[in-house]
Scaffold this motif. Sequence first.
Motif, mmCIF file in Angstrom:
data_model
loop_
_atom_site.group_PDB
_atom_site.id
_atom_site.type_symbol
_atom_site.label_atom_id
_atom_site.label_comp_id
_atom_site.label_asym_id
_atom_site.label_seq_id
_atom_site.Cartn_x
_atom_site.Cartn_y
_atom_site.Cartn_z
ATOM 1 N N GLU A 123 33.459 64.805 -11.608
ATOM 2 C CA GLU A 123 34.880 65.158 -11.488
ATOM 3 C C GLU A 123 35.747 64.190 -12.264
ATOM 4 O OE1 GLU A 123 35.215 67.364 -7.157
ATOM 5 O OE2 GLU A 123 36.509 65.684 -7.645
ATOM 6 N N ALA A 124 35.451 62.915 -12.128
ATOM 7 C CA ALA A 124 36.246 61.907 -12.847
ATOM 8 C C ALA A 124 36.070 62.059 -14.353
ATOM 9 C CB ALA A 124 35.821 60.505 -12.401
ATOM 10 N N VAL A 125 34.885 62.418 -14.765
ATOM 11 C CA VAL A 125 34.642 62.595 -16.204
ATOM 12 C C VAL A 125 35.426 63.791 -16.732
ATOM 13 C CG1 VAL A 125 32.883 63.188 -17.922
ATOM 14 C CG2 VAL A 125 32.413 61.454 -16.192
ATOM 15 N N MET A 126 35.378 64.907 -16.003
ATOM 16 C CA MET A 126 36.118 66.084 -16.444
ATOM 17 C C MET A 126 37.613 65.819 -16.496
ATOM 18 S SD MET A 126 34.321 68.645 -17.383
ATOM 19 C CE MET A 126 33.175 67.505 -18.131
ATOM 20 N N ARG A 127 38.078 65.029 -15.543
ATOM 21 C CA ARG A 127 39.507 64.733 -15.493
ATOM 22 C C ARG A 127 39.951 63.942 -16.724
ATOM 23 N NH1 ARG A 127 39.526 62.092 -10.969
ATOM 24 N NH2 ARG A 127 39.644 63.943 -9.653
ATOM 25 N N GLN A 128 39.049 63.130 -17.247
ATOM 26 C CA GLN A 128 39.414 62.237 -18.358
ATOM 27 C C GLN A 128 38.826 62.669 -19.698
ATOM 28 O OE1 GLN A 128 39.230 57.858 -17.109
ATOM 29 N NE2 GLN A 128 37.904 58.797 -15.609
ATOM 30 N N LEU A 129 38.228 63.847 -19.727
ATOM 31 C CA LEU A 129 37.451 64.193 -20.917
ATOM 32 C C LEU A 129 38.306 64.335 -22.179
ATOM 33 C CD1 LEU A 129 34.681 64.665 -22.023
ATOM 34 C CD2 LEU A 129 34.816 67.063 -21.301
ATOM 35 N N TRP A 130 39.457 65.000 -22.068
ATOM 36 C CA TRP A 130 40.309 65.106 -23.264
ATOM 37 C C TRP A 130 40.814 63.731 -23.684
ATOM 38 C CZ3 TRP A 130 39.610 68.648 -26.484
ATOM 39 C CH2 TRP A 130 39.531 70.005 -26.156
ATOM 40 N N ASP A 152 40.189 62.168 -27.302
ATOM 41 C CA ASP A 152 41.352 61.755 -28.108
ATOM 42 C C ASP A 152 41.448 60.231 -28.222
ATOM 43 O OD1 ASP A 152 42.187 64.383 -28.538
ATOM 44 O OD2 ASP A 152 43.389 64.442 -26.703
ATOM 45 N N ARG A 153 40.484 59.542 -27.684
ATOM 46 C CA ARG A 153 40.428 58.071 -27.726
ATOM 47 C C ARG A 153 41.693 57.448 -27.126
ATOM 48 N NH1 ARG A 153 35.913 57.169 -29.905
ATOM 49 N NH2 ARG A 153 36.157 54.910 -29.833
ATOM 50 N N GLU A 154 42.067 57.984 -25.987
ATOM 51 C CA GLU A 154 43.264 57.497 -25.300
ATOM 52 C C GLU A 154 42.927 56.583 -24.124
ATOM 53 O OE1 GLU A 154 46.587 57.958 -25.773
ATOM 54 O OE2 GLU A 154 46.421 59.169 -27.578
ATOM 55 N N LEU A 155 41.643 56.330 -23.910
ATOM 56 C CA LEU A 155 41.239 55.486 -22.778
ATOM 57 C C LEU A 155 41.048 54.039 -23.231
ATOM 58 C CD1 LEU A 155 38.551 57.865 -21.205
ATOM 59 C CD2 LEU A 155 40.934 57.566 -20.488
ATOM 60 N N THR A 156 40.998 53.158 -22.274
ATOM 61 C CA THR A 156 40.676 51.771 -22.594
ATOM 62 C C THR A 156 39.215 51.685 -23.037
ATOM 63 O OG1 THR A 156 39.896 51.283 -20.373
ATOM 64 C CG2 THR A 156 42.272 50.967 -20.792
ATOM 65 N N GLU A 187 23.574 66.095 -17.794
ATOM 66 C CA GLU A 187 23.345 67.357 -18.501
ATOM 67 C C GLU A 187 24.369 68.422 -18.129
ATOM 68 O OE1 GLU A 187 19.320 68.566 -18.143
ATOM 69 O OE2 GLU A 187 18.556 66.731 -19.074
ATOM 70 N N LYS A 188 25.127 68.186 -17.070
ATOM 71 C CA LYS A 188 26.195 69.119 -16.709
ATOM 72 C C LYS A 188 27.430 68.893 -17.575
ATOM 73 C CE LYS A 188 27.495 69.713 -12.440
ATOM 74 N NZ LYS A 188 27.803 69.254 -11.068
ATOM 75 N N CYS A 189 27.770 67.637 -17.768
ATOM 76 C CA CYS A 189 29.021 67.318 -18.476
ATOM 77 C C CYS A 189 28.852 67.333 -19.991
ATOM 78 C CB CYS A 189 29.540 65.940 -18.046
ATOM 79 S SG CYS A 189 30.075 65.870 -16.329
ATOM 80 N N ARG A 190 27.684 66.980 -20.467
ATOM 81 C CA ARG A 190 27.519 66.815 -21.917
ATOM 82 C C ARG A 190 27.831 68.091 -22.710
ATOM 83 N NH1 ARG A 190 22.989 64.100 -21.803
ATOM 84 N NH2 ARG A 190 21.644 65.889 -22.112
ATOM 85 N N PRO A 191 27.374 69.274 -22.283
ATOM 86 C CA PRO A 191 27.708 70.473 -23.071
ATOM 87 C C PRO A 191 29.212 70.720 -23.149
ATOM 88 C CG PRO A 191 25.927 70.926 -21.543
ATOM 89 C CD PRO A 191 26.466 69.574 -21.181
ATOM 90 N N GLN A 192 29.920 70.438 -22.066
ATOM 91 C CA GLN A 192 31.369 70.623 -22.078
ATOM 92 C C GLN A 192 32.021 69.646 -23.064
ATOM 93 O OE1 GLN A 192 34.995 72.254 -21.316
ATOM 94 N NE2 GLN A 192 33.065 73.040 -20.576
ATOM 95 N N ALA A 193 31.506 68.418 -23.072
ATOM 96 C CA ALA A 193 32.041 67.423 -24.021
ATOM 97 C C ALA A 193 31.745 67.832 -25.457
ATOM 98 C CB ALA A 193 31.435 66.054 -23.729
ATOM 99 N N GLU A 234 48.711 67.409 -12.032
ATOM 100 C CA GLU A 234 47.602 67.255 -11.099
ATOM 101 C C GLU A 234 46.841 68.556 -10.913
ATOM 102 O OE1 GLU A 234 46.142 64.630 -9.594
ATOM 103 O OE2 GLU A 234 47.380 63.538 -11.006
ATOM 104 N N SER A 235 47.609 69.650 -10.776
ATOM 105 C CA SER A 235 46.915 70.915 -10.568
ATOM 106 C C SER A 235 46.168 71.332 -11.823
ATOM 107 C CB SER A 235 47.890 72.009 -10.152
ATOM 108 O OG SER A 235 48.875 72.187 -11.132
ATOM 109 N N LEU A 236 46.724 70.991 -12.980
ATOM 110 C CA LEU A 236 46.033 71.332 -14.221
ATOM 111 C C LEU A 236 44.748 70.532 -14.383
ATOM 112 C CD1 LEU A 236 49.028 71.676 -16.683
ATOM 113 C CD2 LEU A 236 47.455 73.468 -15.973
ATOM 114 N N THR A 237 44.840 69.270 -14.069
ATOM 115 C CA THR A 237 43.626 68.476 -14.201
ATOM 116 C C THR A 237 42.597 68.921 -13.169
ATOM 117 O OG1 THR A 237 44.630 66.766 -12.838
ATOM 118 C CG2 THR A 237 44.699 66.433 -15.199
ATOM 119 N N ALA A 238 43.107 69.349 -12.020
ATOM 120 C CA ALA A 238 42.175 69.868 -11.019
ATOM 121 C C ALA A 238 41.466 71.106 -11.556
ATOM 122 C CB ALA A 238 42.913 70.211 -9.730
#
Lengths: 84, 203
Positions: free
Chosen positions: A9-16, A20-24, A39-45, B98-102
Motif C-alpha cells: 500500500e505504501a509503495v502504491m501510494r508513492q509510486l508516481w 518522478d524522482r520526487e522522493l528523498t 511481484e505484485k508491485c513490480r508490473p505496475q511500476a 487522500e481519496s485519490l491516493t487511496a
Amino acid sequence: MTMPMLDCEAVMRQLWDYLDRELTADNMHELELHLEQCEKCRPQAEFRRAFRGAVHEAREDVGDTTALTARIRAALQAAVRDGS
Amino acid sequence: MPQAFEMPEHATPDLPSFEGITLPLLPELLRFARSLTHDQSNAEDLVQDVYLTALRSWHQYDPMSDCRNWLFTICRHRFYRVSSRAQRQVPVEDAELESLTAAALTMSSTPPGFVAVLEQDDMREAIRHAMETLPEPFRDVAILVDWHEHAYATAAGILGVPIGTVRSRLFRARRILQQRLLAHARDAGLTLTPPAIRTESAS
C-alpha cells in the motif's frame, strides 16, 4: 541496521512520486528494494514507467526556430529603441 | 497579435545580456506555448509577447533563480490573460488527494500488451492529442511535468498552486490519459487482451 520493508500500500501510494524522482534518497532506495522483491508491485511500476516514457516521447518537435528567433530579436530591438 | 509594448521609464535593459540568457530557452518555450494554444502561429505570437513582457520586467528577474521557470510562468499568465480564458475550478484539489491516493491502492491491472501498444510510433499522435485535450488544469500540470520534466515544486510555482494540488492533478491527468489511450487502442483494433484498467472508485 536494516530498514523495515515498505508494504504494498505504501509503495502504491508513492509510486508516481518515485517514478518522478520526487522522493528523498532514502525513500527512493526503500521503494527500489520493495520493487525488486515484490511481484505484485513490480508490473505496475513497469507499466507506469513505460507509460510515462511514452507520454514524454510523444511531445512535439518544435522544428527550426531560426525565423522566430530573428523576429523576436527585431521586436526586442524595436521595443528598446522606441522605449528609450 | 502581440500587444503594444511600452518600456517602463526606470528600465534600461541590457539587451545582449537579456538575449543571451533568454533566447536559448526559446525552443522549449515555443513547445510550451504550442501545447497551450494548439496552433503554431498563435504559439509564435504568444512567445513574442512573452519575450516583450520579460524584457519589460527584466529588472524584476532574480538572476539567482531559474530563468526557464520565470519565462514559463509569464507564458502561462499571458496565455490566460490574452485569451481571456478563466481558469476553471476543477473537482480535484488537495482535499481529494487522500481519496485519490487511496484509489491507487487498488493496484489496478493493465492489459497485457498495452505497454507495447503505447510504444508504437503511430500512438505518438494519439498520445499528443490525448494530452492536449485534457481539461486545462490537468493538462497544464501534465505538460509541465511529463513533457517539460519540471519538478513538482517548480510546476507548483509556475501554476501558483500548492505542491499537493500538482500531485493530485497529475494523478488524475495520468489516469485520464491511460483511459483515453486504452480506448483509442481498442477502437483502432490494436491487440489487447482482456478489459483492463479497473474502474477505481475515489470514495
